[in-house]
Design a protein around this motif. Structure first.
Motif, PDB file in Angstrom:
ATOM      1  N   SER A  61      47.055  40.911  62.415  1.00  0.00           N
ATOM      2  CA  SER A  61      46.845  39.967  61.312  1.00  0.00           C
ATOM      3  C   SER A  61      45.571  39.155  61.471  1.00  0.00           C
ATOM      4  O   SER A  61      45.130  38.882  62.586  1.00  0.00           O
ATOM      5  CB  SER A  61      47.995  38.945  61.255  1.00  0.00           C
ATOM      6  OG  SER A  61      49.125  39.470  60.652  1.00  0.00           O
ATOM      7  N   GLY A  62      45.038  38.686  60.330  1.00  0.00           N
ATOM      8  CA  GLY A  62      43.869  37.818  60.363  1.00  0.00           C
ATOM      9  C   GLY A  62      44.214  36.349  60.506  1.00  0.00           C
ATOM     10  O   GLY A  62      43.430  35.562  61.040  1.00  0.00           O
ATOM     11  N   ASP A  63      45.410  35.951  60.027  1.00  0.00           N
ATOM     12  CA  ASP A  63      45.690  34.511  59.970  1.00  0.00           C
ATOM     13  C   ASP A  63      46.776  34.058  60.939  1.00  0.00           C
ATOM     14  O   ASP A  63      47.375  33.009  60.776  1.00  0.00           O
ATOM     15  CB  ASP A  63      46.042  34.088  58.540  1.00  0.00           C
ATOM     16  CG  ASP A  63      47.193  34.888  57.931  1.00  0.00           C
ATOM     17  OD1 ASP A  63      47.657  35.857  58.574  1.00  0.00           O
ATOM     18  OD2 ASP A  63      47.616  34.544  56.824  1.00  0.00           O
ATOM     19  N   LYS A  64      47.058  34.870  61.938  1.00  0.00           N
ATOM     20  CA  LYS A  64      47.964  34.404  62.994  1.00  0.00           C
ATOM     21  C   LYS A  64      47.101  33.890  64.140  1.00  0.00           C
ATOM     22  O   LYS A  64      46.224  33.066  63.911  1.00  0.00           O
ATOM     23  CB  LYS A  64      48.910  35.527  63.400  1.00  0.00           C
ATOM     24  CG  LYS A  64      49.893  35.903  62.271  1.00  0.00           C
ATOM     25  CD  LYS A  64      50.905  36.944  62.728  1.00  0.00           C
ATOM     26  CE  LYS A  64      51.889  37.296  61.622  1.00  0.00           C
ATOM     27  NZ  LYS A  64      52.769  38.410  62.045  1.00  0.00           N
ATOM     28  N   LEU A  65      47.309  34.378  65.355  1.00  0.00           N
ATOM     29  CA  LEU A  65      46.560  33.833  66.493  1.00  0.00           C
ATOM     30  C   LEU A  65      45.045  33.937  66.311  1.00  0.00           C
ATOM     31  O   LEU A  65      44.286  33.158  66.886  1.00  0.00           O
ATOM     32  CB  LEU A  65      46.972  34.544  67.785  1.00  0.00           C
ATOM     33  CG  LEU A  65      48.327  34.119  68.347  1.00  0.00           C
ATOM     34  CD1 LEU A  65      48.715  34.998  69.522  1.00  0.00           C
ATOM     35  CD2 LEU A  65      48.307  32.654  68.766  1.00  0.00           C
ATOM     36  N   LEU A  66      44.610  34.898  65.531  1.00  0.00           N
ATOM     37  CA  LEU A  66      43.175  35.080  65.356  1.00  0.00           C
ATOM     38  C   LEU A  66      42.516  33.875  64.673  1.00  0.00           C
ATOM     39  O   LEU A  66      41.343  33.599  64.857  1.00  0.00           O
ATOM     40  CB  LEU A  66      42.950  36.346  64.528  1.00  0.00           C
ATOM     41  CG  LEU A  66      41.582  36.986  64.638  1.00  0.00           C
ATOM     42  CD1 LEU A  66      41.736  38.472  64.877  1.00  0.00           C
ATOM     43  CD2 LEU A  66      40.777  36.754  63.377  1.00  0.00           C
ATOM     44  N   GLY A  67      43.289  33.156  63.851  1.00  0.00           N
ATOM     45  CA  GLY A  67      42.784  31.900  63.292  1.00  0.00           C
ATOM     46  C   GLY A  67      41.854  32.047  62.105  1.00  0.00           C
ATOM     47  O   GLY A  67      41.062  31.155  61.810  1.00  0.00           O
ATOM     48  N   GLY A  68      41.955  33.164  61.393  1.00  0.00           N
ATOM     49  CA  GLY A  68      41.097  33.382  60.223  1.00  0.00           C
ATOM     50  C   GLY A  68      41.898  33.348  58.939  1.00  0.00           C
ATOM     51  O   GLY A  68      43.027  32.860  58.908  1.00  0.00           O
ATOM     52  N   PRO A  69      41.326  33.881  57.847  1.00  0.00           N
ATOM     53  CA  PRO A  69      42.064  33.958  56.591  1.00  0.00           C
ATOM     54  C   PRO A  69      43.072  35.103  56.616  1.00  0.00           C
ATOM     55  O   PRO A  69      43.023  35.941  57.528  1.00  0.00           O
ATOM     56  CB  PRO A  69      40.968  34.244  55.562  1.00  0.00           C
ATOM     57  CG  PRO A  69      39.905  34.934  56.320  1.00  0.00           C
ATOM     58  CD  PRO A  69      39.972  34.440  57.742  1.00  0.00           C
ATOM     59  N   THR A 124      54.790  23.204  64.078  1.00  0.00           N
ATOM     60  CA  THR A 124      54.529  24.650  64.066  1.00  0.00           C
ATOM     61  C   THR A 124      53.072  24.846  63.655  1.00  0.00           C
ATOM     62  O   THR A 124      52.694  24.506  62.533  1.00  0.00           O
ATOM     63  CB  THR A 124      55.479  25.369  63.094  1.00  0.00           C
ATOM     64  OG1 THR A 124      56.818  25.112  63.536  1.00  0.00           O
ATOM     65  CG2 THR A 124      55.239  26.868  63.092  1.00  0.00           C
ATOM     66  N   VAL A 125      52.279  25.341  64.592  1.00  0.00           N
ATOM     67  CA  VAL A 125      50.832  25.382  64.360  1.00  0.00           C
ATOM     68  C   VAL A 125      50.492  26.406  63.269  1.00  0.00           C
ATOM     69  O   VAL A 125      49.765  26.098  62.333  1.00  0.00           O
ATOM     70  CB  VAL A 125      50.083  25.694  65.675  1.00  0.00           C
ATOM     71  CG1 VAL A 125      48.586  25.806  65.426  1.00  0.00           C
ATOM     72  CG2 VAL A 125      50.368  24.598  66.708  1.00  0.00           C
ATOM     73  N   LEU A 126      51.031  27.625  63.413  1.00  0.00           N
ATOM     74  CA  LEU A 126      50.770  28.668  62.411  1.00  0.00           C
ATOM     75  C   LEU A 126      51.983  28.760  61.498  1.00  0.00           C
ATOM     76  O   LEU A 126      52.813  29.641  61.640  1.00  0.00           O
ATOM     77  CB  LEU A 126      50.509  30.007  63.102  1.00  0.00           C
ATOM     78  CG  LEU A 126      49.247  30.057  63.953  1.00  0.00           C
ATOM     79  CD1 LEU A 126      49.251  31.283  64.854  1.00  0.00           C
ATOM     80  CD2 LEU A 126      48.004  30.038  63.081  1.00  0.00           C
ATOM     81  N   HIS A 127      52.118  27.806  60.584  1.00  0.00           N
ATOM     82  CA  HIS A 127      53.307  27.717  59.739  1.00  0.00           C
ATOM     83  C   HIS A 127      53.083  28.582  58.491  1.00  0.00           C
ATOM     84  O   HIS A 127      52.243  28.266  57.656  1.00  0.00           O
ATOM     85  CB  HIS A 127      53.514  26.253  59.351  1.00  0.00           C
ATOM     86  CG  HIS A 127      54.893  25.936  58.873  1.00  0.00           C
ATOM     87  ND1 HIS A 127      55.467  26.609  57.829  1.00  0.00           N
ATOM     88  CD2 HIS A 127      55.815  25.042  59.316  1.00  0.00           C
ATOM     89  CE1 HIS A 127      56.687  26.117  57.634  1.00  0.00           C
ATOM     90  NE2 HIS A 127      56.915  25.177  58.526  1.00  0.00           N
ATOM     91  N   THR A 128      53.845  29.677  58.390  1.00  0.00           N
ATOM     92  CA  THR A 128      53.616  30.607  57.285  1.00  0.00           C
ATOM     93  C   THR A 128      53.760  29.906  55.931  1.00  0.00           C
ATOM     94  O   THR A 128      52.960  30.119  55.027  1.00  0.00           O
ATOM     95  CB  THR A 128      54.582  31.801  57.384  1.00  0.00           C
ATOM     96  OG1 THR A 128      54.296  32.487  58.600  1.00  0.00           O
ATOM     97  CG2 THR A 128      54.393  32.772  56.233  1.00  0.00           C
ATOM     98  N   GLY A 169      54.350  29.672  66.120  1.00  0.00           N
ATOM     99  CA  GLY A 169      54.662  30.060  64.746  1.00  0.00           C
ATOM    100  C   GLY A 169      54.162  31.448  64.385  1.00  0.00           C
ATOM    101  O   GLY A 169      53.507  32.115  65.184  1.00  0.00           O
ATOM    102  N   SER A 170      54.494  31.864  63.144  1.00  0.00           N
ATOM    103  CA  SER A 170      54.073  33.157  62.621  1.00  0.00           C
ATOM    104  C   SER A 170      54.368  34.305  63.567  1.00  0.00           C
ATOM    105  O   SER A 170      53.561  35.222  63.707  1.00  0.00           O
ATOM    106  CB  SER A 170      52.571  33.148  62.310  1.00  0.00           C
ATOM    107  OG  SER A 170      52.387  32.526  61.089  1.00  0.00           O
TER     108      SER A 170
END
Ligand SMILES: *Cc1c(COP(=O)(O)O)cnc(C)c1O
Length: 471
Positions: free
Chosen positions: A294-302, A91-95, A397-398
């Protein structure tokens, strides 16, 4: 080392004193690394544990060096909880594992902001007080086409703040098909209540029509909501009112439409071989007067929550006292600004933004890496297990693209016989200095390599070398 032969009291007295253990060379090293207070505490704990186990069953009394070694284990077990780990869950974006891994540019910017004073709310051209949002405003306008923008702690906060600003003591209209629950107790109906809005549900679970919204809108309406069903899909006999049509209905009634995109993407992901998600720019162009993401999903930030939209609505949000409670600090603002800057050059985004790099990583690359790592991993894991290269499916993910999976490759580890179980192995991997987290399924522990950057391979093998081979 004395084998127990005398009475228990005498025997226990043979345990070395704390001072004796502290005087050993091993303990001196621990003092250097962890400090005298922590080392003394750990030695005392090791001695207590030795005493307790000697009472339980007679054995050899540990000497000073052995107690120092036990103290070392205790001290190292107290490694920081937030230490880096290898996310091989697929899961790439694992909460639960912290979502996006940041770009180097964002890391550098955050570190600089931590180390120095910055012009956070200070206008360098006039020398007067400035606004925290000014740093991001221009970038977000450029990247989304919106008139104005603001940023808060996360997207949950962004939605809460919009609801509280426009629907406090008023009604918020939302389709029954979009009353989402996101992990971590973010439930749309609860957020509405906490924001002070009265939720007006329209339509049914599977079908909502324009007339449902029209009938619900009146002089008490404060906001119309459209919520991206990020972690599920309603399929079959369905109908929803698209954002463009809904914006028209809302505008006719003089009520703003808030489109909560959840993940939200600033670029068309199909250009990187992924499924299409509506971009923020499209959502703005469709006429929603407010768009959150969101900032930390697909956008890839904090972690962050963005609100973009009409100037006067954003100004009203900024006057809400809750905005002050939900604001973002200089470290994250610096990282967000650097991340957004990367989007100004989409051609080089994949090489610079880890999230996109992992998501678009070619299958052939991951397979080659799996073949390269199979033998050294098998050697380190020991002959109680077999290690094979297998196919698997990574998830984004996310709550982004919930039904889409990405073909990937894993090292699949299976026990030989029954002397060691998968759970034991998974626990041992989690206990490593840099924990390795995989996924158990179909009788194997799968280590999906999608998120193992080539440059991390050596560190991964070095970590695995710490694995104790004993059952
Ligand atoms: C993820 C998500 C949220 C919450 O965003 P966070 O940044 O995790 O607070 C809200 N709405 C939708 C539709 C989401 O997918």
């Amino acid at each position: 080392m004395n084998v127990m032969s005398e009475s228990e009291a005498t025997f226990l007295r043979q345990l070395p004193s704390i001072a004796t253990v502290l005087a050993t060379a091993e303990a001196a090293l621990l003092v250097e690394r962890h400090g005298r207070v922590a080392t003394t505490d750990a030695i005392r704990q090791a001695a207590n544990e030795a005493r307790a186990s000697l009472r339980d069953k007679p054995a050899t009394v540990p000497g000073p060096s052995e107690l120092a070694a036990s103290a070392k284990v205790l001290l190292e077990a107290r490694a920081p909880g937030l230490r880096p780990l290898f996310n091989l869950t697929g899961t790439v974006l694992h909460t639960n594992l912290g979502r996006a891994v940041l770009a180097e540019a964002a890391i550098d910017a955050a570190v600089e902001a931590m180390r120095h004073a910055v012009a956070l709310e200070f206008d360098l051209s006039s020398g007067a007080r400035g606004e925290r949002d000014d740093h991001l405003r221009a970038l977000l306008r450029e990247l989304t086409g919106a008139e104005d923008a603001t940023v808060v702690n996360n997207n949950a906060a962004a939605v809460l703040l919009c609801l509280n600003t426009f629907a406090l003591g008023r009604e918020a209209v939302v389709s029954r098909g979009e009353l989402i629950e996101i992990g971590g107790a973010f439930r749309m109906p609860d957020i509405m209540t906490r924001a002070g809005a009265k939720m007006i549900e329209v339509g049914t679970t599977n079908r909502t029509h324009p007339a449902d919204y029209r009938d619900a809108l009146n002089e008490r309406s404060g906001l119309v909501l459209k919520v991206h069903t990020s972690n599920y899909r309603i399929q079959g006999f369905t109908a929803e009112v698209g954002a463009r049509a809904l914006a028209a209905i809302a505008n006719e009634a003089g009520v703003p439409l808030l489109n909560d995109l959840g993940s939200g993407s600033l670029v068309d992901l199909s250009r990187y071989g992924l499924a299409r998600e509506p971009t923020v720019r499209e959502a703005v162009a469709e006429g929603a007067r407010l768009v959150t993401f969101s900032g930390d999903k697909l956008l890839g930030g904090p972690q962050a929550g963005f609100i973009v939209g009409d100037r006067e609505l954003i100004a009203k949000i900024n006057r809400n006292p809750l905005k002050r409670a939900l604001r973002v600090d200089k470290i994250r603002l610096a990282a967000i600004e650097a991340t957004l800057n990367l989007y100004r050059d989409p051609d080089r985004l994949v090489e610079r933004l880890p999230t996109l790099c992992f998501l678009s990583r070619p299958l052939a690359d991951i397979e080659a890496q799996a073949r390269r790592l199979r033998a050294p991993v098998a050697e380190r894991i020991g002959d109680a297990f077999v290690v094979e290269v297998g196919d698997c499916h990574s998830q984004i993910g996310s709550g982004a693209l919930p039904l889409d999976t990405l073909s990937s490759a894993a090292l699949s580890v299976r026990p030989v016989g029954s002397q060691r179980t998968l759970e034991n192995l998974a626990a041992a991997l989690r206990a490593l200095p840099r924990p390795i987290v995989g996924r158990i399924g179909e009788g194997a522990l799968h280590l999906d390599l999608r998120c193992l950057a080539d440059v991390d391979e050596d560190a991964f093998l070095a970590t695995l070398a710490h694995l104790a081979r004993t059952p």
